[in-house]
Design an enzyme around this catalytic site. Structure first.
Site, PDB file in Angstrom:
ATOM      1  N   ILE A 126       0.874  -1.167   0.000  1.00  0.00           N
ATOM      2  CA  ILE A 126       0.000   0.000   0.000  1.00  0.00           C
ATOM      3  C   ILE A 126       0.913   1.220   0.000  1.00  0.00           C
ATOM      4  O   ILE A 126       1.885   1.267   0.760  1.00  0.00           O
ATOM      5  CB  ILE A 126      -0.986  -0.007   1.194  1.00  0.00           C
ATOM      6  CG1 ILE A 126      -1.977   1.148   1.091  1.00  0.00           C
ATOM      7  CG2 ILE A 126      -0.271  -0.043   2.513  1.00  0.00           C
ATOM      8  CD1 ILE A 126      -3.163   1.021   2.055  1.00  0.00           C
ATOM      9  N   ALA A 127       0.636   2.156  -0.882  1.00  0.00           N
ATOM     10  CA  ALA A 127       1.479   3.353  -0.976  1.00  0.00           C
ATOM     11  C   ALA A 127       0.655   4.521  -1.507  1.00  0.00           C
ATOM     12  O   ALA A 127      -0.219   4.348  -2.354  1.00  0.00           O
ATOM     13  CB  ALA A 127       2.668   3.094  -1.897  1.00  0.00           C
ATOM     14  N   VAL A 128       0.984   5.702  -0.996  1.00  0.00           N
ATOM     15  CA  VAL A 128       0.327   6.943  -1.408  1.00  0.00           C
ATOM     16  C   VAL A 128       1.413   7.979  -1.629  1.00  0.00           C
ATOM     17  O   VAL A 128       2.362   8.075  -0.838  1.00  0.00           O
ATOM     18  CB  VAL A 128      -0.666   7.428  -0.321  1.00  0.00           C
ATOM     19  CG1 VAL A 128      -1.290   8.758  -0.702  1.00  0.00           C
ATOM     20  CG2 VAL A 128      -1.743   6.376  -0.070  1.00  0.00           C
ATOM     21  N   GLU A 144       3.157  -7.057   6.809  1.00  0.00           N
ATOM     22  CA  GLU A 144       4.448  -6.717   7.392  1.00  0.00           C
ATOM     23  C   GLU A 144       4.637  -5.223   7.220  1.00  0.00           C
ATOM     24  O   GLU A 144       4.266  -4.665   6.187  1.00  0.00           O
ATOM     25  CB  GLU A 144       5.617  -7.430   6.679  1.00  0.00           C
ATOM     26  CG  GLU A 144       5.679  -8.914   6.917  1.00  0.00           C
ATOM     27  CD  GLU A 144       4.938  -9.690   5.833  1.00  0.00           C
ATOM     28  OE1 GLU A 144       4.694  -9.134   4.747  1.00  0.00           O
ATOM     29  OE2 GLU A 144       4.583 -10.850   6.078  1.00  0.00           O
ATOM     30  N   ASN A 169       8.995   2.535  10.651  1.00  0.00           N
ATOM     31  CA  ASN A 169       7.914   3.335  10.068  1.00  0.00           C
ATOM     32  C   ASN A 169       6.740   3.450  11.055  1.00  0.00           C
ATOM     33  O   ASN A 169       5.674   2.877  10.833  1.00  0.00           O
ATOM     34  CB  ASN A 169       7.462   2.709   8.742  1.00  0.00           C
ATOM     35  CG  ASN A 169       6.527   3.609   7.960  1.00  0.00           C
ATOM     36  OD1 ASN A 169       6.002   4.595   8.475  1.00  0.00           O
ATOM     37  ND2 ASN A 169       6.296   3.256   6.707  1.00  0.00           N
ATOM     38  N   TYR A 199      -2.115   1.192  10.800  1.00  0.00           N
ATOM     39  CA  TYR A 199      -2.606  -0.183  10.840  1.00  0.00           C
ATOM     40  C   TYR A 199      -3.292  -0.471  12.180  1.00  0.00           C
ATOM     41  O   TYR A 199      -4.323  -1.143  12.219  1.00  0.00           O
ATOM     42  CB  TYR A 199      -1.475  -1.175  10.586  1.00  0.00           C
ATOM     43  CG  TYR A 199      -0.832  -1.003   9.220  1.00  0.00           C
ATOM     44  CD1 TYR A 199      -1.597  -0.704   8.090  1.00  0.00           C
ATOM     45  CD2 TYR A 199       0.538  -1.122   9.064  1.00  0.00           C
ATOM     46  CE1 TYR A 199      -1.009  -0.534   6.847  1.00  0.00           C
ATOM     47  CE2 TYR A 199       1.131  -0.963   7.816  1.00  0.00           C
ATOM     48  CZ  TYR A 199       0.352  -0.664   6.719  1.00  0.00           C
ATOM     49  OH  TYR A 199       0.932  -0.509   5.491  1.00  0.00           O
TER      50      TYR A 199
END
Length: 162
Positions: free
Chosen positions: A77-79, A111, A116, A123
């Site tokens: 998942i990335a933005v 994971e 981070n 999460y």
């Protein structure tokens, strides 16, 4: 002036240039290769569910899920940095969790880099809890924290109320 709404849609091979730009920018030490991403898309929709988030005509984020049996894994998942904290990540995670439940998963795993804390906090807000630690999991030697979210029993499983 009204801001354009975030639209989620299934990721296609045509999205890969934009997705790979976000991937390399977000994960410079351990970015997936385009071949790895193509491999994930090759299993869609059988065992994979990949989506992009668009704002106007620009891809600003993406996410992917692997699901088999009663287990699902958030693959990625990335933005884009300039679109974080604007609801894009939340929309992507909600989509993955909805799809995991639709596919009958009772648990969703992921994971996250031990270095981070913002991602770990996100999460945890979604109900993920720490499960364990994978030492030197990432290419640069950083540990990974494994996390799990329980979705509940599959319909018809023992323990379901009749």
């Amino acid at each position: 002036m009204r801001q354009t709404e975030i639209v989620l849609r299934r990721m296609t091979h045509d999205d890969l240039p934009a997705v790979m730009d976000i991937e390399r920018t977000t994960f410079p030490a351990d970015a997936w290769s385009e071949a790895m991403m193509r491999g994930e898309l090759a299993d869609q929709p059988r065992t994979r569910h990949y989506v992009v988030a668009e704002l106007g005509d620009r891809v600003v984020g993406y996410a992917g899920l692997a699901a088999a049996g009663d287990q699902a894994d958030v693959q990625t998942i990335a933005v884009l940095a300039d679109h974080r904290r604007a609801g894009v990540g939340t929309a992507l995670m909600n989509e993955l969790l909805t799809e995991a439940a639709r596919r009958g998963a009772v648990s969703v795993f992921l994971e996250v880099r031990a270095d981070n804390p913002p991602a770990q906090a996100m999460y945890e807000r979604f109900g993920f809890r720490r499960l364990g630690l994978r030492r030197s999991y990432y290419e640069d030697g950083t540990d990974a924290i494994t996390m799990v979210k329980d979705l509940g029993p599959r319909h018809g499983d023992p323990g379901d109320e009749a």
